[in-house]
Design a protein around this motif. Sequence first.
Motif, mmCIF file in Angstrom:
data_model
loop_
_atom_site.group_PDB
_atom_site.id
_atom_site.type_symbol
_atom_site.label_atom_id
_atom_site.label_comp_id
_atom_site.label_asym_id
_atom_site.label_seq_id
_atom_site.Cartn_x
_atom_site.Cartn_y
_atom_site.Cartn_z
ATOM 1 N N ASP A 34 -6.696 8.326 1.290
ATOM 2 C CA ASP A 34 -6.796 7.137 0.438
ATOM 3 C C ASP A 34 -5.893 5.986 0.855
ATOM 4 O OD1 ASP A 34 -4.468 8.416 -0.265
ATOM 5 O OD2 ASP A 34 -4.849 8.447 -2.421
ATOM 6 N N ARG A 35 -5.012 6.197 1.843
ATOM 7 C CA ARG A 35 -4.131 5.110 2.281
ATOM 8 C C ARG A 35 -3.518 5.421 3.636
ATOM 9 N NH1 ARG A 35 -0.807 5.516 -3.113
ATOM 10 N NH2 ARG A 35 -2.948 5.829 -3.717
ATOM 11 N N THR A 36 -2.930 4.393 4.241
ATOM 12 C CA THR A 36 -2.157 4.625 5.471
ATOM 13 C C THR A 36 -0.763 4.080 5.208
ATOM 14 O OG1 THR A 36 -3.215 2.574 6.190
ATOM 15 C CG2 THR A 36 -3.840 4.561 7.339
ATOM 16 N N TRP A 37 0.236 4.835 5.607
ATOM 17 C CA TRP A 37 1.603 4.345 5.444
ATOM 18 C C TRP A 37 2.084 3.753 6.750
ATOM 19 C CZ3 TRP A 37 0.831 9.162 2.691
ATOM 20 C CH2 TRP A 37 0.846 8.991 1.304
ATOM 21 N N CYS A 38 2.551 2.515 6.701
ATOM 22 C CA CYS A 38 3.156 1.870 7.869
ATOM 23 C C CYS A 38 4.585 1.478 7.533
ATOM 24 C CB CYS A 38 2.357 0.635 8.269
ATOM 25 S SG CYS A 38 0.755 1.084 8.932
ATOM 26 N N GLU A 48 -12.506 2.948 3.800
ATOM 27 C CA GLU A 48 -12.017 1.778 3.042
ATOM 28 C C GLU A 48 -10.758 2.161 2.317
ATOM 29 O OE1 GLU A 48 -14.749 -0.193 0.378
ATOM 30 O OE2 GLU A 48 -16.424 0.578 1.555
ATOM 31 N N GLU A 49 -9.839 1.214 2.162
ATOM 32 C CA GLU A 49 -8.715 1.449 1.262
ATOM 33 C C GLU A 49 -8.370 0.143 0.568
ATOM 34 O OE1 GLU A 49 -5.644 2.844 4.150
ATOM 35 O OE2 GLU A 49 -4.409 1.266 3.289
ATOM 36 N N SER A 50 -7.889 0.246 -0.654
ATOM 37 C CA SER A 50 -7.525 -0.980 -1.371
ATOM 38 C C SER A 50 -6.417 -0.645 -2.348
ATOM 39 C CB SER A 50 -8.737 -1.533 -2.111
ATOM 40 O OG SER A 50 -9.194 -0.590 -3.033
ATOM 41 N N THR A 76 8.066 -7.016 -0.394
ATOM 42 C CA THR A 76 7.193 -6.622 0.715
ATOM 43 C C THR A 76 6.133 -5.592 0.338
ATOM 44 O OG1 THR A 76 8.623 -4.787 1.365
ATOM 45 C CG2 THR A 76 9.093 -6.942 2.365
ATOM 46 N N GLY A 77 6.385 -4.791 -0.698
ATOM 47 C CA GLY A 77 5.455 -3.703 -1.021
ATOM 48 C C GLY A 77 5.679 -2.475 -0.139
ATOM 49 N N TYR A 78 6.669 -2.525 0.768
ATOM 50 C CA TYR A 78 6.972 -1.335 1.584
ATOM 51 C C TYR A 78 7.765 -0.335 0.739
ATOM 52 C CZ TYR A 78 5.359 -3.463 5.932
ATOM 53 O OH TYR A 78 4.585 -4.020 6.911
ATOM 54 N N HIS A 79 7.411 0.934 0.903
ATOM 55 C CA HIS A 79 8.023 1.966 0.057
ATOM 56 C C HIS A 79 8.321 3.245 0.851
ATOM 57 C CE1 HIS A 79 8.412 4.810 -3.265
ATOM 58 N NE2 HIS A 79 7.369 5.477 -2.830
ATOM 59 N N PHE A 80 7.609 3.458 1.953
ATOM 60 C CA PHE A 80 7.678 4.754 2.640
ATOM 61 C C PHE A 80 9.118 5.127 3.012
ATOM 62 C CE2 PHE A 80 7.586 7.732 6.095
ATOM 63 C CZ PHE A 80 6.629 8.641 5.683
ATOM 64 N N THR A 110 7.539 11.307 -11.085
ATOM 65 C CA THR A 110 7.137 10.348 -10.031
ATOM 66 C C THR A 110 5.874 9.581 -10.433
ATOM 67 O OG1 THR A 110 5.615 11.698 -8.696
ATOM 68 C CG2 THR A 110 7.955 12.074 -8.347
ATOM 69 N N ARG A 111 5.550 9.587 -11.732
ATOM 70 C CA ARG A 111 4.346 8.851 -12.133
ATOM 71 C C ARG A 111 4.518 7.355 -11.851
ATOM 72 N NH1 ARG A 111 3.649 11.088 -18.154
ATOM 73 N NH2 ARG A 111 5.915 11.148 -17.924
ATOM 74 N N PRO A 112 3.410 6.648 -11.632
ATOM 75 C CA PRO A 112 3.507 5.202 -11.371
ATOM 76 C C PRO A 112 4.148 4.473 -12.552
ATOM 77 C CG PRO A 112 1.274 6.038 -10.992
ATOM 78 C CD PRO A 112 2.035 7.139 -11.641
ATOM 79 N N GLY A 124 3.764 14.756 -10.613
ATOM 80 C CA GLY A 124 3.106 13.942 -9.575
ATOM 81 C C GLY A 124 3.356 14.512 -8.191
ATOM 82 N N ALA A 125 2.268 14.779 -7.459
ATOM 83 C CA ALA A 125 2.403 15.233 -6.062
ATOM 84 C C ALA A 125 1.718 14.218 -5.159
ATOM 85 C CB ALA A 125 1.834 16.639 -5.889
ATOM 86 N N GLY A 126 2.179 12.964 -5.270
ATOM 87 C CA GLY A 126 1.773 11.914 -4.326
ATOM 88 C C GLY A 126 2.844 11.829 -3.252
ATOM 89 N N ALA A 185 11.498 8.761 -10.180
ATOM 90 C CA ALA A 185 11.543 8.637 -8.708
ATOM 91 C C ALA A 185 10.265 7.956 -8.241
ATOM 92 C CB ALA A 185 11.673 10.019 -8.067
ATOM 93 N N GLY A 186 10.312 7.350 -7.050
ATOM 94 C CA GLY A 186 9.121 6.702 -6.491
ATOM 95 C C GLY A 186 8.990 5.254 -6.955
ATOM 96 N N VAL A 187 7.768 4.740 -6.861
ATOM 97 C CA VAL A 187 7.521 3.332 -7.208
ATOM 98 C C VAL A 187 7.957 3.059 -8.652
ATOM 99 C CG1 VAL A 187 5.725 1.586 -7.543
ATOM 100 C CG2 VAL A 187 5.658 3.040 -5.524
#
Length: 405
Positions: free
Chosen positions: A70-74, A267-269, A300-304, A169-171, A32-34, A289-291
């Motif tokens: 595909d997304r924005t990280w905040c 758009e992002e979802s 919260t869903g925050y991960h960055f 790092t797969r989901p 995974g290269a996300g 590793a990862g989510v």
Amino acid sequence: MNRRLESEPESGPASTSQRAAPVGEYDLVIIGAGLTGLSLACWLLQLAEDGQATLPRVCFLEPRTSYSNDRTWCFWDLEPHPFRDLITHRWFRWEVSQGDQTACQSDRAAAYAMLPADVLYRYALAKIEEIPAFDLHLGVTVSGVEHTDDGALVSADQRRWQAKSVIDTRPPDKGQLMSGVGFWQVFSGLEVTCPKHGFDTSTATLMDFQPGYPHPCFLYLLPLDEDHFLIEWTAFQPEKESASDYRSDLELWLQRQNLGYYEVTREESGSLPMLRMPTAQSFGRVIRAGVGAGWMRAATGYHFVSCQRGSAALARQILAAHASGDWRLQDPTVRAGWLDWMDSVFLRALKRHPDKAPQWFVGLFAATSAAQMSRFMNDQPRWRDALAVASALPPGPFVRAVLPW
Ligand SMILES: Cc1cc2nc3c(=O)[nH]c(=O)nc-3n(C[C@H](O)[C@H](O)[C@H](O)COP(=O)(O)OP(=O)(O)OC[C@H]3O[C@@H](n4cnc5c(N)ncnc54)[C@H](O)[C@@H]3O)c2cc1C
């Protein structure tokens, strides 16, 4: 050039009737290269440069054949990481509201920051391309990982990669997602161009609760400048699929604002699992590793930020393993266990009283300071921050949520 597509085999085509031979031997394979895979790449480069260490041979395997925005990280920008210079927007003031009640926080030392995915992807992919020790294979969907005496063997269709260690790092898989309490954070977002939209560009609206829904629903609004904004409709709901069409709710809301001319430019979802992932996922030379490893914050869903912390810790271990030859990596600790416990209690209470969400969140942001909330949301609260958060919430429902019955 180290980027290859699956349709471009390095060696001759493999016979489908034979068990394919390993096509590549590496020190490390990253599946995974996300965000996590690319963060690992950039942390490895940065730490190797800082410590003048040599890089191991690393192979990244990724199903995508191209990357999109595909997304924005905040996140709250409180600590260094390799992508800090790529942040495009910062807000020093943020608010949470319900009807005419608004809780506002601000602090010049704690910015709420935004980093668009395409900016990060472009930067990290260019870095990987520059480094001869790194190979990125696009168009590769890993189907199996086998343990071997001295590492692990990763397979995808007819191709195989042998490595001394593997980071997966797969989901999360279905089994992981079945367990635990929690919600799904389901959201639909639009980036909008609208000349002189009139929203206050100094303030990020984290939650503006919307009445009339069976579960908590809120708007998230980031004014990017006077003519552009990002808006998302978010729901905390029990199922992954949204029962209602949030995109049309969002469009309806936009029409009611009397904005005049506006144009949707992106758009992002997503549907993020808000639950505590089971912990024992890593085994032998294969590390999760990862989510999928529970790095995302359940409440919260925050991960960055936890992803940067986890990637930095793993990158340090990888460089040490390369120097010593001992490739037994350990799961990094991305946050204190008691924070995960607090999140579970919070989600259990919220599940029993979804109608109280607006009141609880507004109360929480009203009773704490910007510094306290930003540290708490970024997984690095001091004891006093955690106490301030706990005492801002009504004791009854939370004490009952702690009890096992
Ligand atoms: C739209 C959206 C907005 C978000 N916004 C924020 C935010 O503002 N702040 C925040 O902190 N978090 C946010 N998140 C949550 C989280 O940060 C992201 O989901 C993040 O991308 C997760 O990182 P990851 O590396 O675990 O997963 P991913 O980035 O999804 O990477 C996993 C990679 O594994 C690959 N993969 C899947 N299957 C295979 C396979 N079989 N073989 C090989 N590779 C495979 C995927 O293609 C992917 O590239 C957001 C999520 C979404 C979806």
